[in-house]
Write a protein that holds these residues in place. Structure first.
Motif, PDB file in Angstrom:
ATOM      1  N   GLU A  17       0.832  -1.202   0.000  1.00  7.92           N
ATOM      2  CA  GLU A  17       0.000   0.000   0.000  1.00  7.92           C
ATOM      3  C   GLU A  17       0.871   1.258   0.000  1.00  7.92           C
ATOM      4  N   LYS A  20       1.987   1.985  -3.473  1.00  4.67           N
ATOM      5  CA  LYS A  20       0.893   2.570  -4.256  1.00  4.67           C
ATOM      6  C   LYS A  20       0.721   4.052  -3.930  1.00  4.67           C
ATOM      7  N   MET A  21       0.888   4.402  -2.661  1.00  8.00           N
ATOM      8  CA  MET A  21       0.685   5.784  -2.246  1.00  8.00           C
ATOM      9  C   MET A  21       1.753   6.705  -2.833  1.00  8.00           C
ATOM     10  N   SER A  23       3.026   6.485  -5.850  1.00 11.43           N
ATOM     11  CA  SER A  23       2.584   6.836  -7.198  1.00 11.43           C
ATOM     12  C   SER A  23       1.323   7.702  -7.159  1.00 11.43           C
ATOM     13  N   THR A  24       0.507   7.533  -6.132  1.00 11.54           N
ATOM     14  CA  THR A  24      -0.698   8.346  -6.005  1.00 11.54           C
ATOM     15  C   THR A  24      -0.344   9.817  -5.822  1.00 11.54           C
ATOM     16  N   LYS A  25       0.718  10.099  -5.062  1.00 15.50           N
ATOM     17  CA  LYS A  25       1.155  11.488  -4.883  1.00 15.50           C
ATOM     18  C   LYS A  25       1.527  12.110  -6.227  1.00 15.50           C
ATOM     19  N   TYR A  27       0.499  11.161  -9.241  1.00 17.72           N
ATOM     20  CA  TYR A  27      -0.711  11.314 -10.050  1.00 17.72           C
ATOM     21  C   TYR A  27      -1.535  12.518  -9.585  1.00 17.72           C
ATOM     22  N   ASP A  28      -1.652  12.690  -8.269  1.00 13.03           N
ATOM     23  CA  ASP A  28      -2.407  13.841  -7.748  1.00 13.03           C
ATOM     24  C   ASP A  28      -1.778  15.148  -8.209  1.00 13.03           C
ATOM     25  N   ALA A  62      -7.810  15.005  -3.488  1.00  9.83           N
ATOM     26  CA  ALA A  62      -6.390  15.056  -3.174  1.00  9.83           C
ATOM     27  C   ALA A  62      -6.175  15.124  -1.664  1.00  9.83           C
ATOM     28  N   ASN A  65      -6.605  11.639  -0.228  1.00 10.95           N
ATOM     29  CA  ASN A  65      -5.428  10.821  -0.523  1.00 10.95           C
ATOM     30  C   ASN A  65      -4.267  11.185   0.395  1.00 10.95           C
ATOM     31  N   LYS A  66      -4.109  12.468   0.662  1.00 11.36           N
ATOM     32  CA  LYS A  66      -3.024  12.916   1.532  1.00 11.36           C
ATOM     33  C   LYS A  66      -3.245  12.432   2.964  1.00 11.36           C
ATOM     34  N   LYS A  68      -4.872   9.749   3.853  1.00  6.79           N
ATOM     35  CA  LYS A  68      -4.614   8.306   3.860  1.00  6.79           C
ATOM     36  C   LYS A  68      -3.115   8.039   3.891  1.00  6.79           C
TER      37      LYS A  68
END
Length: 84
Positions: A17, A20-21, A23-25, A27-28, A62, A65-66, A68
């Motif tokens: 996880e 994944k986070m 790459s999420t940063k 993407y955001d 966003a 997501n931050k 999380k």
């Protein structure tokens, strides 16, 4: 509530996880930059309109997501796990 879900994960699942986070940063940031660009272009061409405020729609997503990512980082720290 999200922190309870994350706390129930195993160490291995938490590390997955965390990857994944990361790459999420990215993407955001990229998506928000794109939306700001669209808003600026729309403002210059058409004046103020619906697309001008488009980045504001994405801010809650966003932010979630931050939050999380922050919870995940805290749980990793509690379990003495490395993110990388």
């Amino acid at each position: 509530m999200e922190q309870r879900k994350l706390a129930a994960l195993t160490d291995k699942e938490l590390l997955v996880e965390a990857k994944k986070m990361k790459s999420t940063k990215i993407y955001d940031a990229a998506l928000f930059g794109l939306l700001v660009g669209i808003a600026i272009y729309s403002s210059l061409v058409n004046g103020f309109g619906l697309l001008t405020f488009l980045p504001l729609v994405y801010l809650p997503i966003a932010g979630k997501n931050k939050a999380k990512a922050r919870d995940l980082k805290q749980i990793l720290k509690e379990r003495n796990l490395s993110e990388g």
